[in-house]
Design an enzyme around this catalytic site. Structure first.
Site, short mmCIF file in Angstrom:
data_model
loop_
_atom_site.label_atom_id
_atom_site.label_comp_id
_atom_site.label_asym_id
_atom_site.label_seq_id
_atom_site.Cartn_x
_atom_site.Cartn_y
_atom_site.Cartn_z
N ALA A 119 4.71 -2.97 -7.98
CA ALA A 119 5.22 -4.36 -7.27
C ALA A 119 4.92 -3.94 -5.85
CB ALA A 119 6.57 -4.34 -7.42
N GLY A 121 1.95 -5.80 -6.42
CA GLY A 121 0.97 -6.32 -7.04
C GLY A 121 -0.49 -5.97 -6.30
N GLY A 122 -0.57 -5.56 -5.12
CA GLY A 122 -1.74 -5.62 -4.19
C GLY A 122 -2.83 -4.84 -5.10
N CYS A 238 1.98 5.48 1.66
CA CYS A 238 1.61 5.06 3.02
C CYS A 238 2.40 5.75 4.12
CB CYS A 238 1.93 3.50 3.07
SG CYS A 238 3.46 2.99 2.76
#
Ligand code: SAM
Length: 466
Positions: A119, A121-122, A238
């Protein structure tokens, strides 16, 4: 900007974070990075390869992603109908690097992918487009609420080759069977998002980095268990924290060393500014905002040796949840999709679905063993032998376009439709219409005389006014 304080000012970077950067990168490099983290972020999107969205004037390609673009300025995405129709996905440029990894390391067509932390969902939508109708993406998310947003984005993307599940990674590893590609896009301390998400600055702590690293190690182990021998693993975060990136991979390599093999080379152009490295058999890629055009991102790729122990056979599931559609039902459902011969039509309770035939057995098996929330193309329900189409079918790339009249709406009228307000009947044919704007399908509406029944789902409607 997320996390702005009351005066709208950006909170300062955490002092302990800056000190760590200075130790790791040296004073000059750390200063350049901190300056970049206080600048404005670029805006980037990834275009749906099958929805014909025209790339805006002034957009520039993201060099490491085939469908990625930097936009010249940040539009208000909420007021762009194409955004609601899944014609593009707003995605940070660094994250789009998984397109490059996939292009270099796997033949994506027909791939069976597990996106373990999926999630919103990229990356799922990227894998789904690349895997194509012969492939399957199992998009798993541990958090039920975030899984709902994931399922909405998957439906809007409309490729029909995604199974959304809500499971603990350990359950997926135990019951999922072997995957060709496992992607672990792990929850992290979010340092790479310090420019875009000011909350990440406020929530960051050194203890938080340690907690994330422990959790990532657990998730990575489960991801590895779900990978078939010879398969490929992507690990990404990230964050810049080495404890969550290289150091974590080094200790993983210490534990699983004999099973790890190098993936094929991943070429990068020096002008992209990506810092490439190695941790044992892992190839690693770091995106720093002062060097590359995007936010902070870390990615790594490795293979599982072909002679590693096989993934344990998945236990047999409960009784099949999906019931095959009858011949009459299939005749009606088949009218709604292109190439129905490549689809299997099934029913779950009262709702019918089309599953791409190539992976239909796998989807049925997996949805018996895992907690599935969405799968295939949701078609809708039959009343008196006629399909009442589900909202998801409007977004599906397999929808047969010649079946129904199309009401093409200008932007302002499309926004009225997306707010579930009244729309002008003149643009609609009597009966059911597919609503589109700029050629992108948005949903359904039914005209009865001078009234139009707006069938856009309440849960998706635009609430913002300006
Ligand atoms: N891959 C996503 C994308 O590209 O849109 C972003 C994933 S985000 C970085 C990490 C996800 O991991 C979050 O959705 C979070 O809810 C989920 N997560 C949190 N704790 C987890 C755990 N213990 N196991 C698996 N996933 C977890």
């Amino acid at each position: 900007m997320k996390g702005a304080n009351r005066t709208g000012e950006r909170p300062p970077l955490p002092a302990a974070f800056v000190e760590r950067l200075e130790r790791e990168l040296g004073a000059a490099e750390a200063e350049a990075l901190c300056r970049a983290l206080d600048a404005d972020p670029p805006v980037s999107v990834r275009r749906h390869p099958a929805k014909g969205w025209p790339v805006p004037d002034g957009a520039e390609p993201v060099p490491w992603c085939r469908d990625g673009y930097y936009l010249p300025e940040r539009p208000q995405f909420t007021f762009d109908p194409a955004f609601h129709g899944g014609a593009y996905y707003v995605q940070e440029a660094g994250s789009q690097f998984v397109d490059r990894l996939l292009a270099c390391c796997c033949d994506p067509k027909g791939l069976r992918v597990l996106d373990l932390c999926a999630a919103p969902g990229g990356k799922t939508t990227l894998y789904a487009s690349l895997a194509g109708p012969e492939g399957l993406v199992v998009a798993n998310e541990i958090d039920r609420q975030r899984a709902r947003a994931l399922a909405d984005n998957v439906r809007k993307w409309g490729t029909g080759n995604v199974l959304v599940t809500v499971n603990d990674p350990a359950d997926v590893a135990l019951r999922g069977g072997g995957f060709d590609l496992v992607a672990v896009d792990a929850p992290c301390s979010g340092e790479g998002m310090f420019r875009k998400d000011w909350n990440a600055r406020l929530e960051w702590s050194e203890g938080g980095v340690r907690i994330c690293a422990r959790r990532q190690a657990e998730i990575l182990r489960e991801g590895w268990r779900a990978l078939r021998p010879g398969g490929t693993l992507f690990y990404s975060t990230c964050t810049f924290a080495r404890a969550e990136d290289e150091e974590l991979l080094a200790s993983f390599a210490g534990e699983y060393g004999v099973e790890l093999a190098e993936a094929p080379a991943v070429d990068t152009d020096p002008s992209w500014g990506v810092a490439c490295g190695r941790v044992g058999a892992f190839r690693t890629f770091r995106f720093y905002p002062h060097r590359s055009r995007g936010e902070g991102f870390f990615a790594a790729v490795v293979r599982k040796c072909p002679d590693a122990a096989d993934v344990p056979r998945a236990p047999k599931g409960r009784r099949s949840l999906f019931v095959p559609a009858t011949r009459n039902e299939t005749a009606e459902l088949a009218r709604w999709v292109r190439d129905p011969g490549r689809m299997r039509f099934v029913r779950l309770n009262e709702t019918f679905y089309a599953l791409p035939e190539a992976q239909a057995d796998a989807v049925c098996g997996l949805s018996e063993r895992l907690a599935a929330v969405a799968s295939g193309v949701e078609l809708g329900q039959l009343f008196g032998g006629r399909l009442k189409p589900a909202p998801a079918l409007a977004f599906a790339t397999v929808l047969e376009p010649s079946l129904l009249p199309v009401a093409e709406l200008p932007v302002e009228e499309a926004l009225r439709y997306l707010r579930r307000q009244e729309v002008e009947a003149g643009r609609f044919a009597e009966g059911l219409n597919l609503v589109r704007s700029g050629g992108v399908a948005l949903g359904w509406a039914k005209r009865v005389g001078r009234r139009v029944n707006n069938l856009y789902p309440h849960s998706l409607r635009i609430l913002k006014n300006d």
